[in-house]
Design an enzyme around this catalytic site. Structure first.
Site, PDB file in Angstrom:
ATOM      1  N   ASN A  10      -3.027  -5.714  10.651  1.00  9.92           N
ATOM      2  CA  ASN A  10      -4.427  -5.462  10.292  1.00  9.92           C
ATOM      3  C   ASN A  10      -5.372  -5.645  11.476  1.00  9.92           C
ATOM      4  O   ASN A  10      -6.327  -6.422  11.410  1.00  9.92           O
ATOM      5  CB  ASN A  10      -4.848  -6.360   9.117  1.00  9.92           C
ATOM      6  CG  ASN A  10      -6.219  -5.962   8.560  1.00  9.92           C
ATOM      7  OD1 ASN A  10      -6.624  -4.807   8.677  1.00  9.92           O
ATOM      8  ND2 ASN A  10      -6.934  -6.906   7.979  1.00  9.92           N
ATOM      9  N   GLU A  36      -0.697  -0.961  11.595  1.00  3.73           N
ATOM     10  CA  GLU A  36      -2.145  -1.152  11.692  1.00  3.73           C
ATOM     11  C   GLU A  36      -2.535  -1.930  12.943  1.00  3.73           C
ATOM     12  O   GLU A  36      -3.259  -2.923  12.873  1.00  3.73           O
ATOM     13  CB  GLU A  36      -2.722  -1.807  10.431  1.00  3.73           C
ATOM     14  CG  GLU A  36      -2.898  -0.808   9.310  1.00  3.73           C
ATOM     15  CD  GLU A  36      -4.025  -1.194   8.356  1.00  3.73           C
ATOM     16  OE1 GLU A  36      -3.731  -1.850   7.347  1.00  3.73           O
ATOM     17  OE2 GLU A  36      -5.189  -0.827   8.625  1.00  3.73           O
ATOM     18  N   ASP A 153       4.928  -0.718   6.406  1.00 11.97           N
ATOM     19  CA  ASP A 153       4.050  -0.819   5.243  1.00 11.97           C
ATOM     20  C   ASP A 153       4.155   0.508   4.516  1.00 11.97           C
ATOM     21  O   ASP A 153       3.547   1.494   4.909  1.00 11.97           O
ATOM     22  CB  ASP A 153       2.615  -1.085   5.709  1.00 11.97           C
ATOM     23  CG  ASP A 153       1.638  -1.188   4.544  1.00 11.97           C
ATOM     24  OD1 ASP A 153       2.056  -0.930   3.398  1.00 11.97           O
ATOM     25  OD2 ASP A 153       0.464  -1.508   4.791  1.00 11.97           O
ATOM     26  N   ASN A 155       3.254   1.035   1.466  1.00 13.55           N
ATOM     27  CA  ASN A 155       2.091   1.190   0.572  1.00 13.55           C
ATOM     28  C   ASN A 155       2.462   1.675  -0.842  1.00 13.55           C
ATOM     29  O   ASN A 155       1.649   2.321  -1.515  1.00 13.55           O
ATOM     30  CB  ASN A 155       1.032   2.108   1.191  1.00 13.55           C
ATOM     31  CG  ASN A 155      -0.063   1.298   1.896  1.00 13.55           C
ATOM     32  OD1 ASN A 155      -0.545   0.310   1.358  1.00 13.55           O
ATOM     33  ND2 ASN A 155      -0.443   1.720   3.089  1.00 13.55           N
ATOM     34  N   HIS A 256      -1.358  -9.219   5.490  1.00 14.58           N
ATOM     35  CA  HIS A 256       0.071  -9.068   5.218  1.00 14.58           C
ATOM     36  C   HIS A 256       0.835 -10.235   5.848  1.00 14.58           C
ATOM     37  O   HIS A 256       0.364 -10.829   6.809  1.00 14.58           O
ATOM     38  CB  HIS A 256       0.619  -7.771   5.835  1.00 14.58           C
ATOM     39  CG  HIS A 256       0.050  -6.516   5.256  1.00 14.58           C
ATOM     40  ND1 HIS A 256       0.787  -5.638   4.497  1.00 14.58           N
ATOM     41  CD2 HIS A 256      -1.184  -5.980   5.339  1.00 14.58           C
ATOM     42  CE1 HIS A 256       0.040  -4.608   4.138  1.00 14.58           C
ATOM     43  NE2 HIS A 256      -1.177  -4.792   4.642  1.00 14.58           N
TER      44      HIS A 256
END
Lengths: 267, 267
Positions: A10, A36, A153, A155, A256
């Site tokens: 992130n 990310e 990820d 998602n 995360h």
DNA sequence: CCTTCCAAG
DNA sequence: CTTGTAAGG
């Protein structure tokens, strides 16, 4: 022995200020896949960009501050590939592959989507192209006698056990029936294995993402969306899997948590 | 006795988190003029919006998060006026007047400008209209036997003594020859007095703004752009003026420091 | 360098 | 709620 960790950071610049660097220094992993990253290589501080003892490769997005994946390895990769042959997505910072001896490790950041919007259509386009790619990847890898693990990820949660509030999320991106069915195709049609679930078939979670909103983390209202999706031969070698919740990174340098799998050497 | 303080808060929400509220609670002022409030009234926390013992009036900008002036008074104002009769600038959150018994106090936030750009043209347009207004204001006030003080961030230094690095700033907005000449007109043609300079004719500064960039504050590389510009009758009553640099607000809750003037009662 | 905005998650 | 971006200062 091969230890692989996947974590959505992130924003690596924010993470680097909050504890990512010491976490990495203390990691036993041989490979760490990041998602990310949200920065171009030149914007990343040295301690995070070229950490002592690691080789690092980055695939940033064309759009500044968005997406971006990376793979950190202790040994230099034999080959590196950015994207999966998609005109639309290869410059979106969502897929990066490295070849290590006998195994291909990928870092994936699948679009998050938003039900009923164009963002969801984009997610479905990505899923469509990517499933086709995964099938070809498995075939090529098999022909070459190599294993594959796609970390990242994704998602998407496959089953009710993969998220705390599955009832209230049945119409939300990440747990839509179409998305769940697609992940089923990755396993059943393309022939991959969800390694952490294979090792822990009967547990809730373990979750790897908790929204920053409300008290999601404190209530452990999480989602298991960070997966290691491997070819069966490699999945069979997985001997241990764990998610580092607050215990091991109490600073919470991302929304995360790192997902780690230890793979045994031979078969 | 009337004590008036002017301060550019650089975002009242950020300032409120860093010490503006206790600073205000400890203030001896009767009137506090604020600039760069950068919020609509509803966005401001109660402790800053309706502090104990104060009446507050706000003139936000139409553009969200921009400009915005306010006047805080211990006694309720007789009248409040927003803007100065300018079609272009009356909704820009740059001018607010309150009438107190015998004296009109205004809070001004003059555009900062940027040499050679459209922003500088806007500044010049504001200056042109505002000078005309100031002349009329002084005449009306005189006819009514009232005094006037226009407090605020004028974003212009008049003389070399008003900024540390005057040599290197001769081509920069805030110390351009046209701007300096205009401030001269405010004094010489419109007949107002720069109160702090009148009390301290031979000092460097006192500066009231230091850039956040580099070590401007530590080196006291400041600008005296926050002024109290008064009619001569009121200016003659000024007995004390001071700028609260770090000593009194070490938290540095704004890049500007409060500028206070104490005016004696009668003449 | 800091404070807002906004889009994205 | 947090990360970036951008504009404004």
């Amino acid at each position: 022995m091969l230890t692989v960790t996947s974590v959505n950071v992130n924003g690596i610049r924010a993470a680097a200020k909050k504890g990512f660097v010491p976490w990495l220094a203390g990691s036993d992993a041989d490979v760490v896949c990041l998602q990310e990253v949200r920065a171009e290589e030149a914007q990343i501080p040295d301690e995070a960009r070229v950490p002592e003892g690691w080789h690092t490769v980055f695939a940033p997005a064309a759009a500044k501050g968005r997406a971006g994946v990376a793979v950190y390895t202790r040994r230099e990769p034999e080959r590196v590939r950015v994207g999966f042959g998609s005109e639309e997505f290869d410059t979106s910072g969502r897929y990066l592959e490295v070849d290590l001896p006998g195994v291909t490790v990928a870092s994936l950041y699948l679009p998050s989507g938003e039900a009923g919007t164009e963002k969801q259509d984009e997610k479905y386009r990505f899923m469509g192209e990517f499933l086709t790619y995964l099938e070809g990847l498995r075939e090529r890898a098999a022909a070459e006698g190599r294993e594959v693990v796609v970390c990242g990820d994704w998602n998407i949660c496959h089953r009710e056990a993969d998220l705390k509030n599955w009832k209230t999320n049945r119409k939300n991106a990440g747990f839509l029936p179409e998305e769940r069915a697609w992940l089923g195709e990755v396993y059943d049609r393309a022939g991959y294995v969800d390694v952490v679930r294979a090792l822990h078939p009967d547990t809730e979670g373990p979750y790897s993402w908790w929204s920053y909103r409300g008290r999601a983390f404190d209530n452990d209202a999480g989602w298991r969306i960070d997966l290691q999706v491997a070819t069966p031969g490699l999945a069979a070698r997985a001997v241990k899997a764990f998610v580092e919740r607050a215990e091991t990174h109490p600073e919470r340098w991302s929304d995360h948590a790192p997902v780690t799998v230890v793979y045994e050497a031979g078969v």
